[in-house]
Scaffold this motif. Sequence first.
Motif, PDB file in Angstrom:
ATOM      1  N   UNK A 155       0.838  -1.203   0.000  1.00 27.86           N
ATOM      2  CA  UNK A 155       0.000   0.000   0.000  1.00 27.86           C
ATOM      3  C   UNK A 155       0.874   1.254   0.000  1.00 27.86           C
ATOM      4  N   UNK A 156       1.888   1.247   0.843  1.00 26.54           N
ATOM      5  CA  UNK A 156       2.804   2.384   0.938  1.00 26.54           C
ATOM      6  C   UNK A 156       3.631   2.523  -0.339  1.00 26.54           C
ATOM      7  N   UNK A 157       4.129   1.414  -0.828  1.00 28.76           N
ATOM      8  CA  UNK A 157       4.973   1.443  -2.025  1.00 28.76           C
ATOM      9  C   UNK A 157       4.212   1.985  -3.231  1.00 28.76           C
ATOM     10  N   UNK A 158       2.920   1.707  -3.293  1.00 32.85           N
ATOM     11  CA  UNK A 158       2.101   2.181  -4.411  1.00 32.85           C
ATOM     12  C   UNK A 158       1.688   3.643  -4.259  1.00 32.85           C
ATOM     13  N   UNK A 159       1.945   4.246  -3.098  1.00 33.45           N
ATOM     14  CA  UNK A 159       1.640   5.656  -2.901  1.00 33.45           C
ATOM     15  C   UNK A 159       0.221   5.967  -2.483  1.00 33.45           C
ATOM     16  N   UNK A 160      -0.560   4.964  -2.099  1.00 29.04           N
ATOM     17  CA  UNK A 160      -1.955   5.209  -1.739  1.00 29.04           C
ATOM     18  C   UNK A 160      -2.128   6.132  -0.534  1.00 29.04           C
ATOM     19  N   UNK A 161      -1.266   6.091   0.517  1.00 33.76           N
ATOM     20  CA  UNK A 161      -1.494   6.990   1.657  1.00 33.76           C
ATOM     21  C   UNK A 161      -1.443   8.471   1.276  1.00 33.76           C
ATOM     22  N   UNK A 162      -0.697   8.804   0.224  1.00 39.35           N
ATOM     23  CA  UNK A 162      -0.457  10.202  -0.141  1.00 39.35           C
ATOM     24  C   UNK A 162      -1.520  10.778  -1.062  1.00 39.35           C
ATOM     25  N   UNK A 163      -2.519   9.986  -1.413  1.00 45.28           N
ATOM     26  CA  UNK A 163      -3.439  10.341  -2.487  1.00 45.28           C
ATOM     27  C   UNK A 163      -4.013  11.757  -2.351  1.00 45.28           C
ATOM     28  N   UNK A 164      -4.615  12.063  -1.208  1.00 43.06           N
ATOM     29  CA  UNK A 164      -5.295  13.348  -1.048  1.00 43.06           C
ATOM     30  C   UNK A 164      -4.533  14.307  -0.133  1.00 43.06           C
ATOM     31  N   UNK A 165      -3.231  14.093   0.009  1.00 48.92           N
ATOM     32  CA  UNK A 165      -2.432  14.915   0.920  1.00 48.92           C
ATOM     33  C   UNK A 165      -1.730  16.046   0.174  1.00 48.92           C
ATOM     34  N   UNK A 166      -1.295  17.041   0.945  1.00 48.38           N
ATOM     35  CA  UNK A 166      -0.661  18.253   0.431  1.00 48.38           C
ATOM     36  C   UNK A 166       0.662  17.919  -0.274  1.00 48.38           C
ATOM     37  N   UNK A 167       0.824  18.359  -1.532  1.00 50.25           N
ATOM     38  CA  UNK A 167       2.088  18.098  -2.245  1.00 50.25           C
ATOM     39  C   UNK A 167       3.320  18.655  -1.539  1.00 50.25           C
ATOM     40  N   UNK A 168       3.143  19.692  -0.703  1.00 52.30           N
ATOM     41  CA  UNK A 168       4.275  20.256   0.026  1.00 52.30           C
ATOM     42  C   UNK A 168       4.941  19.214   0.923  1.00 52.30           C
ATOM     43  N   UNK A 169       4.166  18.224   1.321  1.00 50.60           N
ATOM     44  CA  UNK A 169       4.700  17.195   2.226  1.00 50.60           C
ATOM     45  C   UNK A 169       4.764  15.826   1.539  1.00 50.60           C
ATOM     46  N   UNK A 170       4.793  15.841   0.226  1.00 49.76           N
ATOM     47  CA  UNK A 170       4.924  14.595  -0.511  1.00 49.76           C
ATOM     48  C   UNK A 170       3.615  13.988  -0.963  1.00 49.76           C
ATOM     49  N   UNK A 171       2.527  14.703  -0.757  1.00 51.02           N
ATOM     50  CA  UNK A 171       1.227  14.199  -1.172  1.00 51.02           C
ATOM     51  C   UNK A 171       0.975  14.379  -2.655  1.00 51.02           C
ATOM     52  N   UNK A 172      -0.065  13.703  -3.150  1.00 53.51           N
ATOM     53  CA  UNK A 172      -0.419  13.798  -4.561  1.00 53.51           C
ATOM     54  C   UNK A 172      -1.441  14.889  -4.829  1.00 53.51           C
ATOM     55  N   UNK A 173      -2.051  15.431  -3.781  1.00 57.51           N
ATOM     56  CA  UNK A 173      -2.950  16.566  -3.931  1.00 57.51           C
ATOM     57  C   UNK A 173      -4.238  16.264  -4.667  1.00 57.51           C
ATOM     58  N   UNK A 174      -4.680  15.019  -4.658  1.00 60.28           N
ATOM     59  CA  UNK A 174      -5.918  14.666  -5.354  1.00 60.28           C
ATOM     60  C   UNK A 174      -7.136  15.034  -4.503  1.00 60.28           C
ATOM     61  N   UNK A 175      -8.306  15.114  -5.118  1.00 55.48           N
ATOM     62  CA  UNK A 175      -9.503  15.538  -4.377  1.00 55.48           C
ATOM     63  C   UNK A 175      -9.928  14.531  -3.309  1.00 55.48           C
ATOM     64  N   UNK A 176     -10.584  15.047  -2.290  1.00 52.15           N
ATOM     65  CA  UNK A 176     -11.125  14.203  -1.231  1.00 52.15           C
ATOM     66  C   UNK A 176     -12.146  13.221  -1.796  1.00 52.15           C
TER      67      UNK A 176
END
Length: 596
Positions: A87-108
């Motif tokens: 799950x972590x390797x695929x980047x799922x935790x970062x989906x809707x998080x702030x890009x400033x902190x490594x998130x993908x910035x996708x909608x809620x």
Amino acid sequence: MANYSAPLRDMQFVLHELLGVEEILKSMPPHADMDGDTINAILEEGGKFCTDVLLPLNQVGDQEGCTYEGDGVVKTPTGFKEAYAQYVEAGWPALACDPEYGGQGLPIVVNNAIYEMLNSSNQAWTMYPGLSHGAYECLHEHGTPEQKKTYLAKLVSGEWTGTMCLTESHCGTDLGMLRSKAEPNGDGSYAISGTKIFISSGEHDMAENIVHLVLARLPDAPGGTKGISLFIVPKFLPTEAGEPGERNTVKCGSLEHKMGIHGNATCVINLDGARGWLVGQENRGLQAMFVMMNAARLGVGMQSLGLAEIACQNSISYAKDRLQMRALSGPKAPDKAADPIIVHPDVRRMLLTQKAYTEGARAFSYWIALEIDKALSHPDEAVRKDAADMVALLTPIIKAFITDNTFESTNLGMQVFGGHGFIAEWGMEQFVRDARINMIYEGTNTIQSLDLLGRKVLTDMGAKLMSFGQLIQAFAAGNQDKPEMAEFLAPLADIGDKVNKLTGEIGQKAMKNPEEVGAAAVPYLRVVGHMVYSYFWARMARIALDHQDGADAGFYKAKLATARFYFAKLLPETAYQIRAARAGADSLMALDAELF
């Protein structure tokens, strides 16, 4: 083992046909480039992960549970740790998080759709990353720059997980009674002491660090909720390089033995002078924690939607295959020893109840997620405020109405299986057990009902509620010249009128006797919940009517039939609930406590 297939067609129907997310997201600068094809591709990949990786672990987690190894060490069920690494390797935790902190910035709204599938596949496992996202949201809004630098990137990546530590043995919902203490260390940190119970994901072996968000009292703090502060208490103290360092004195003392969600570690957490750091202002911890609590309440709604979907899928499949008796009107499968049970009216009632509640919950919860996106990202301040007000009003309904309906739905799913539903290998009885907790934690559904009626409706004289009523009126006005919509618009207008009258009546009674709010709150939430579902089912019926003779006609005919069932068989519950709400407090409060 239960089977599951991600309901992509219905998810796409809600997102694109009902809500028109692509056009709405274009109005928000952070999401202006998000298109429907990208959303669909994300959902498809999420569905594969859920079906291929998480679903096979659901019954494993239920049967094995978590294991307390001693000295604060907890082992999760077989495969959980490896699934989390994927799950972590695929980047799922970062989906809707702030890009400033490594998130993908996708909608809620996209993130919520993913969480529906995660919960269908394995609710107990999904609670680990789900609570982490809530901790991220809390620190993102209330953390200091230093705290954000230390913790957010790790939470976003999934390397670290998070919890919220509220409950103590002597106080559940009444947090004003909590006793955990925070003593200043003189270096900007605090020594936190106390014991917390029922802490979901409180200890495990899936991530290298756990970030506990803990409510405690400072010396000389005011009593009640006004004297509560919030602290970050990490399992391992971060080094200057931001990596896990010295073991903090916060440990799991034991695991709770529970009715359901066995794969999630529900812990007693002991804090023995553990080092922690203040989040936000002193004595205003509850306000900061409410960011996480509200996220959790929305998350619990998604947990129940996920369970409702998988239970519905399996009971429909079983009803088509299981042969039992003949149809009352004559054989429907004369070449077989008996007819499949889906021919029987009451089996259809159970299946359609599941279907109506599940699809109604999906429409409602995805719409709320889109309102959250508006509240966070829309450039117009007035739109942001209106959306935030709508989310605040309807969060109790997301939590309570969906979880109540899902407990009914999973029970009906088990009933469809008959005796086999009671047997663990089919998986249905697990859904019932897992669903039951959702009505309790993050504030019992009674608390949600009191929040809706007492805090969200009566305190502003129904202003927020009237805003939702305006949506109903606008939809009705836009479809009043379509005679085929009369069967949906008439009951929609009727329930809207009844909610207005009931709200006024309760408000008048409450001015004379505050107990009237407590007596009416639970049935009142059921009535308002049905009003909300009626609005979305009427909208979905409008779309289905327009497409029932075109491509994919079967899908739209099923949607239309389910809408008709909802209005004919489920909405009438409101007649009873309205009468119960109007009955008042007298019959409840007349009996002296010692006579019970």
